[in-house]
Scaffold this motif. Structure first.
Motif, PDB file in Angstrom:
ATOM      1  N   HIS A 473      14.068  33.949   8.451  1.00 57.99           N
ATOM      2  CA  HIS A 473      15.173  33.296   7.757  1.00 57.99           C
ATOM      3  C   HIS A 473      14.699  32.024   7.063  1.00 57.99           C
ATOM      4  N   SER A 531      21.732  29.529   4.368  1.00 57.68           N
ATOM      5  CA  SER A 531      20.675  30.376   4.916  1.00 57.68           C
ATOM      6  C   SER A 531      20.534  31.641   4.076  1.00 57.68           C
ATOM      7  N   THR A 583      11.162  30.279   8.416  1.00 58.84           N
ATOM      8  CA  THR A 583      10.759  30.570   9.796  1.00 58.84           C
ATOM      9  C   THR A 583      10.608  32.077   9.965  1.00 58.84           C
ATOM     10  N   ARG A 586      13.859  35.275  14.174  1.00 58.39           N
ATOM     11  CA  ARG A 586      15.313  35.263  14.056  1.00 58.39           C
ATOM     12  C   ARG A 586      15.884  34.021  14.719  1.00 58.39           C
ATOM     13  N   PRO A 587      16.985  33.468  14.176  1.00 61.65           N
ATOM     14  CA  PRO A 587      17.643  32.346  14.827  1.00 61.65           C
ATOM     15  C   PRO A 587      18.463  32.822  16.021  1.00 61.65           C
ATOM     16  N   MET A 598      24.842  28.985  14.239  1.00 67.80           N
ATOM     17  CA  MET A 598      23.411  29.269  14.265  1.00 67.80           C
ATOM     18  C   MET A 598      22.665  28.139  14.958  1.00 67.80           C
ATOM     19  N   SER A 600      18.690  26.972  15.193  1.00 68.98           N
ATOM     20  CA  SER A 600      17.343  27.224  14.694  1.00 68.98           C
ATOM     21  C   SER A 600      16.631  25.901  14.463  1.00 68.98           C
ATOM     22  N   SER A 601      15.354  25.858  14.823  1.00 66.58           N
ATOM     23  CA  SER A 601      14.559  24.658  14.556  1.00 66.58           C
ATOM     24  C   SER A 601      14.408  24.426  13.061  1.00 66.58           C
TER      25      SER A 601
END
Length: 748
Positions: A473, A531, A583, A586-587, A598, A600-601
């Protein structure tokens, strides 16, 4: 100036024509020999309907088939073109997803095979429909209509080949236009120029010829005629051998060689040269070069004029060698006769054949036999065939040799090269199509599908909807600078800041999200997080980073336009900072009621990239900077390596920063070219490195990206003075029009 008009110099090898149709890397089907291909069922129906309607139009039988009203060929054509594009686009995306260009090649060849098979099939179906109607007339004792229709059926049968050729030209022209509109550009973006099948393949008339060497066919489509007897020097094979020998003889003559003589390289690919018509001008067309030389004398340099004059002289020598060789082999007379006879040969053919007309002009014995034969035939045709036009042409051939021999030779070579290219392409396409099994038997389809050897090309509505797991993503964060100040200033003027941000930021951006395949993750008063997902085994193109970068450019363009409009009414400007990161994974998601959230880093990284240091903005950039993004390191390398967080300082005012992982992924997604721009053209630094490439939007529209690579600058954290450069790089997606134009000019 000269190089633009005549790009090939004396020592440059002319262009080589190549057609790569290899399918060797693809899986073979259930017979272990051919590749199993299955096309959409609805697509089959669309193809059949379209071809049938063109046949009806070509034969003018709309009224007979009661198709005059309620049937719009325009709508049927549009549907055919739309479905063809969807099938071909699916093939391109599958090829990109699987990283196997031969999938795109397979879908194109399979489509050609489907169309070539469907045209005669639909003609048979059309004839069957006419016969059914005729039988209906007979059963209803409508004899007059039955007789008229039977005459029409006979005419249709007699013109069968002409109708098929006409339908084929129409169908293939549509296919060619579909590719030219945007699909070929998409292939170039993803796979390079070499992967595009030349337009000449789709306009090749041989696909619809019963015999490519038929005299009527070659005269009509190629302005040429070949001998057919084994001893004829103008047979196709003999001519090809003769022309290659002449080119080889020229190659072996140092001062005439159009190739650079080099013992270390093999002989040039004469066959590849003889598939490009423009090479004939390069080898032999002294007329064209002399015209350029005379035009160039007024404005060209002495060196260029001498070069053109020398080149024209060499071309004439090559042409003289060609003429003498053709004369020795008995080919020259036949060439002149074929061209001279063309205005009148159809007056005698039929009943005679074109070969006899050419022989009449060059062979005294044949003239007597033809004259006798025409007298005999006159009785059956009820008219007299006068040979006076042929005798007049025969006498003209002598003057033709004096005045137009070289011009006819160049014309002949161009015609021959075009035929040779089309014939070789025709054979290559046929051989490749023989490797394809168009699966229609349900048992074969299921067996091949179960064994994962079936290549399926379906229309969008036929693809089974199943949301596959996210494989990677991209996160884009657009951060509004000074939103608190803007809100305060507007409220002091009794204005509505909520509607201001909605109309100038959130709403217009929401409208363009579908073009880039993006969706909202989070919205707050001064920021927008978007995203773009990629899913496992997905054939949607895999342009997530490229589209995120393009979306960021469009966002800044929207905000700039809104600022220009709002400035007229003394409304505040909106400034942004945008960060993009990729990345490979997957988140995570959690739900707050029905709302999906969501985790996610990548969101945190994008937040850092979109940020801007207020002290830096005030201290270093009081005047306008040449770029919108600068990244600085204020800590030591050891301190930076001890933490995982991004601790760089940024100036990001209407800038777009792409993470290094995002940049590496971008290079996987599209073809990227590298350019170095000198300081005087872009900034105070000595040289600056730029990258550029193009990508398609979801709609198919093409957008270009320009990326600047720059080193992260080391600064003193107290006084913000520059101490040097680090080894680390950062990447800015450029929006400056002048800069983009510089890179575009360098690219061209």
């Amino acid at each position: 100036m000269l190089e633009k008009e005549f790009p090939l110099s004396e020592t440059t090898c002319p262009g080589i024509y190549a057609l790569d149709l290899s399918l060797d890397r693809l899986k073979t089907g259930v017979d272990n020999i051919r590749h199993d291909v299955y096309f959409s069922g609805d697509f089959h129906k669309t193809v059949q309907h379209f071809i049938f309607q063109i046949i009806v139009k070509q034969t003018q039988t709309e009224e007979v088939l009661h198709l005059g009203k309620g049937v719009s060929l325009t709508r049927i054509r549009e549907k055919f073109r739309r479905h063809c594009r969807e099938i071909l686009l699916y093939g391109i995306n599958s090829a990109k997803s699987e990283r196997e260009i031969e999938i795109d090649r397979l879908v194109q060849l399979s489509l050609l095979k489907l169309l070539l098979d469907a045209i005669p099939e639909q003609f048979e179906h059309f004839e069957g429909r006419l016969k059914e109607i005729s039988r209906g007339y007979e059963l209803s004792h409508n004899q007059d209509d039955a007789v008229e229709l039977d005459k029409k059926i006979i005419t249709v049968k007699e013109n069968r080949q002409a109708v098929i050729r006409g339908v084929g030209r129409d169908v293939f022209l549509n296919l060619q236009e579909i590719n030219q509109k945007d699909l070929n550009e998409l292939r170039r973006i993803n796979f390079g120029d070499r992967t595009v099948i030349p337009d000449t393949v789709f306009s090749n008339p041989m696909f619809f010829a019963e015999n490519p060497f038929d005299d009527y066919f070659t005269l009509k489509h190629y302005d040429i005629m070949f001998g057919h007897r084994p001893e004829d020097p103008d047979r196709y094979e003999s001519l090809l051998s003769s022309v290659k020998k002449i080119l080889f003889e020229i190659y072996e003559t140092p001062h005439l060689a159009p190739f650079h003589p080099d013992d270390s390289r093999r002989h040039p690919d004469f066959d590849g040269c003889l598939k490009r018509v423009e090479n004939i001008d390069f080898f032999f067309n002294s007329f064209q070069t002399t015209y350029r030389y005379r035009s160039f004398r007024k404005s060209g340099t002495d060196k260029d004029i001498r070069r053109l004059k020398k080149f024209s002289r060499e071309q004439r020598e090559r042409l003289w060698i060609l003429s003498r060789k053709f004369e020795q082999d008995g080919i020259l007379e036949k060439i002149l006769a074929v061209y001279e006879m063309q205005p009148v040969y159809l007056e005698f053919c039929p009943p005679l054949v074109p070969q006899l007309i050419a022989q009449f002009l060059i062979d005294r014995r044949v003239r007597k036999n033809v004259a006798v034969r025409l007298k005999q035939i006159s009785r059956f045709y009820g008219k007299t065939f006068s040979t006076k036009p042929l005798h007049r042409i025969r006498r003209q051939i002598w003057w033709t040799r004096i005045k137009r021999e070289y011009g006819y030779l160049i014309r002949f070579l161009k015609n021959f090269v075009q035929f040779h290219r089309d014939f070789q392409d025709y054979k290559a396409i046929r051989e490749s199509m023989d490797q394809i099994n168009m699966a229609t038997d349900p048992k074969i389809i299921n067996l091949s599908r179960v064994n994962n050897t079936l290549y399926e090309f379906l229309l969008p509505h036929e693809r089974r909807f199943q949301e596959k797991p996210i494989s990677s993503h991209v996160i884009l964060k657009a951060d509004v600078r000074g939103s608190t100040t803007i809100t305060h200033r507007m409220m002091m003027r009794d204005l509505n800041p909520a509607s201001y941000f909605s109309l100038n930021f959130f709403d217009p951006i929401t409208e363009i999200l579908p073009d880039y395949g993006a969706e909202k993750v989070f919205v707050e008063g001064d920021a927008l997080i978007l995203s773009i997902f990629e899913r496992e085994s997905e054939s949607a193109g895999r342009y997530s980073v490229a589209r995120a970068c393009g979306l960021a450019v469009s966002i800044l363009s929207i905000v700039k336009s809104c600022n220009l409009r709002n400035g007229k009414y003394r409304l505040p400007d909106i400034e942004l900072g945008i960060g993009i990161t990729y990345t490979a994974g997957r988140p995570a998601f959690l739900f707050d009621g029905d709302q999906r959230i969501m985790i996610s880093s990548a969101i945190n990284i994008a937040d850092r990239l979109a940020g801007c240091s207020k002290p830096l903005k005030q201290a270093l950039f009081k005047e306008s900077a040449p770029f919108n993004l600068y990244v600085f390191q204020s800590m030591s390398d050891e301190a930076m390596s001890e933490v995982d967080d991004d601790l760089f300082l940024r100036y990001n005012v209407n800038g777009i920063e792409l993470s290094s992982t995002g940049f590496q992924q971008l290079r996987e997604e599209i073809e990227i070219q590298t350019f170095t721009v000198n300081a005087s053209r872009a900034s105070r630094h000595s040289k600056m490195k730029f990258y550029t490439g193009k990508f398609p939007l979801v709609s198919g529209e093409i957008q270009r990206l320009v990326i600047r690579e720059a080193p992260i600058v080391r600064i003193d954290p107290n006084h913000y003075t520059v101490k040097g450069l680090t080894d680390r790089k950062y990447y800015e997606i450029c929006t400056n029009r002048k800069l983009r134009k510089i890179v575009e000019n360098l690219r061209g």
